[in-house]
Design a protein around this motif. Structure first.
Motif, PDB file in Angstrom:
ATOM      1  N   MET A 156      42.176  35.701  40.899  1.00  0.00           N
ATOM      2  CA  MET A 156      41.393  36.506  39.945  1.00  0.00           C
ATOM      3  C   MET A 156      39.918  36.501  40.323  1.00  0.00           C
ATOM      4  SD  MET A 156      43.420  38.049  38.104  1.00  0.00           S
ATOM      5  CE  MET A 156      42.171  38.902  37.151  1.00  0.00           C
ATOM      6  N   ARG A 199      38.716  36.242  43.352  1.00  0.00           N
ATOM      7  CA  ARG A 199      38.598  37.145  44.511  1.00  0.00           C
ATOM      8  C   ARG A 199      38.701  38.605  44.069  1.00  0.00           C
ATOM      9  NH1 ARG A 199      42.564  33.278  47.599  1.00  0.00           N
ATOM     10  NH2 ARG A 199      41.094  32.035  48.816  1.00  0.00           N
ATOM     11  N   PHE A 200      39.590  38.868  43.125  1.00  0.00           N
ATOM     12  CA  PHE A 200      39.741  40.225  42.593  1.00  0.00           C
ATOM     13  C   PHE A 200      38.415  40.720  42.021  1.00  0.00           C
ATOM     14  CE2 PHE A 200      41.742  43.813  40.580  1.00  0.00           C
ATOM     15  CZ  PHE A 200      41.044  43.981  39.390  1.00  0.00           C
ATOM     16  N   TRP A 201      37.788  39.883  41.194  1.00  0.00           N
ATOM     17  CA  TRP A 201      36.531  40.292  40.568  1.00  0.00           C
ATOM     18  C   TRP A 201      35.395  40.411  41.597  1.00  0.00           C
ATOM     19  CZ3 TRP A 201      36.675  43.069  36.610  1.00  0.00           C
ATOM     20  CH2 TRP A 201      37.627  42.857  35.610  1.00  0.00           C
TER      21      TRP A 201
END
Lengths: 238, 226
Positions: free
Chosen positions: A101, A103-105
């Motif tokens: 999450m 890394r996603f953001w």
């Protein structure tokens, strides 16, 4: 990435940077957060050093981290390298889902806030308007995340560990976004519709290892104004 | 709700290279999963619920928790299922793998799309840019069999799909993308990689993909004429 032919002592860390680059600043924040000693080398981007050109032959950009003679480039790649090499004060969460999450953001911030902000700084008219709209939409999402994740006890996206990966990646906004707005002649920051984000910015600015790194805005404005004019001048001459 | 208990669900689209590279990761790790096909351009309520930010596939759901962005998903898979590691152990080599995956996604793929969707001078420039960037990517092989070394790894599955799509795209758009003389090592690697049974069996049916590519190209060409 070319293998560095730098005569570095084993374990020595060198950072090639430029004083006003938010990408370089992020890497410095990561190194300072970990308490890693490093030599900082200021690059003249109008006259790039041989070291820079051989360490980053593909992009020829800063930041470049050189560790054990090995060059690592791209700020997000560098930060993950720093986190994996020095284990104290983890930057990314330990749990695999939370890491994913984060890394996603980080990717979201880069694609929807950072890159459009740079494009908006260097464009005008309809092209700029399009980018400004993109940033405003992204800031709504960021505000949503801030509302969901932050409160009086948890003031950073890193959670109970304090500052984390997402904070470091987003951190450039707390100093550079106002500069980009002023120079580019647009507005994306709005304390009324982004109260949680503004709280986060205020808290980030006060972090003891962050605060001294935030230079005077006037210098940034002057430099970015020059870059914008040069870029638009080039475009007009095409 | 998908992903009951410990289950793994992948929301994908048959013609998506991004869903494909997640499939490859799951296959290499021997993870049992439920595959759910999205009938794009229609998006299911499940997709919109699990990826509200981008509303795109692929989405991996594990123990009821959704993840989006294919490379983020692949790193997650690598960290949760530890056998047959995808990324190398050493931080410097991991950094190199991540750098090259980013390079391919940011420099090769957009150029390929422009070479496919534009015409005339714009198309020619994009195709040249693609060929040059593939040449740069080739240097990352460093004389190895695969980017991962003796066996395939993260970077192989991150970029391998380009070999399949580029060949189809160049046939349909009528422009050279894979220049075997310019990238002899990468050409050989594309071929070897796509022939591996574990890789080949996940590829979408090639005739169906070709039809899909032709239709997509027709649509794009009509848009440029208006």
């Amino acid at each position: 990435m070319a293998s560095g032919s730098v005569a570095n002592q084993e374990g020595k860390v060198m950072l090639l940077g430029f004083w006003c680059s938010p990408f370089v600043k992020r890497v410095e924040w990561a190194l300072k957060f970990k308490g890693v000693e490093y030599d900082y080398v200021e690059e003249d981007l109008t006259n790039k050093s041989t070291l820079l050109l051989t360490s980053n032959p593909i992009h020829k950009k800063v930041p470049v981290l050189i560790h054990n003679g090995n060059p690592i480039v791209e700020s997000l790649v560098i930060i993950e390298y720093i986190d994996e090499t020095w284990k104290q004060n983890p930057i990314l969460p330990q749990d695999p889902y939370e890491r994913a999450m984060a890394r996603f953001w980080a990717n979201f911030i880069e694609q929807k806030v950072t890159e459009p902000a740079r494009d908006a700084l260097l464009s005008q008219g309809e092209q700029q308007e399009k980018k400004v709209k993109e940033i405003k939409e992204a800031m709504e999402v960021v505000e949503g995340e801030a509302k969901a994740k932050l409160n009086d006890k948890t003031i950073f996206f890193g959670g109970e560990n304090g500052v984390g990966y997402v904070d470091i990646v987003l951190g450039w906004t707390c100093n550079w976004m106002e500069t980009v707005e002023e120079v580019g002649g647009f507005k994306v920051l709005d304390p009324e519709s982004q109260p949680q984000f503004h709280k986060w910015m205020a808290n980030f600015r006060e972090v003891p290892f962050i605060k001294p790194t935030l230079g005077p805005k006037e210098k940034l404005v002057e430099y970015f104004r020059m870059v914008r004019q040069a870029c638009l001048g080039l475009v007009a001459n095409k | 709700m998908a992903g009951n208990g410990d289950g793994v669900t992948l929301l994908g689209y048959w013609a998506s290279p991004y869903a494909l590279r997640v499939k490859w990761a799951l296959k290499i790790k021997e993870v049992q999963y439920e595959y759910m096909e999205e009938h794009l351009p229609d998006k299911s309520p499940m997709l919109l619920q699990y990826n509200p930010v981008h509303k795109k596939i692929p989405v991996l759901v594990h123990k009821g928790k959704p993840l989006a962005e294919s490379l983020v998903i692949i790193e997650y898979i690598d960290e949760v299922w530890k056998h047959n590691p995808l990324l190398p152990q050493d931080p410097y080599h991991r950094a190199k793998a991540r750098f090259w995956a980013k390079f391919a996604d940011e420099k090769c793929v957009p150029a390929m799309f422009r070479a496919f969707s534009k015409v005339g001078e714009e198309q020619a420039q994009a195709a040249e840019e693609l060929r040059e960037n593939l040449k740069t990517l080739e240097s990352a092989l460093e004389g190895k069999q695969y980017f991962g070394g003796e066996t395939i790894g993260f970077l192989d599955i991150a970029v391998g799909w380009i070999g399949c799509w580029a060949r189809m795209n160049e046939e349909v758009a009528g422009v050279n993308m894979i220049d075997a003389e310019m990238i002899p090592l990468l050409s050989v690697w594309f071929q070897k990689f796509l022939e591996l049974p574990i890789i080949k069996e996940c590829l979408p049916p090639q005739d169906k993909l070709l039809e899909h590519t032709k239709e997509f190209h027709k649509m794009l060409m009509m848009a440029t004429l208006t």
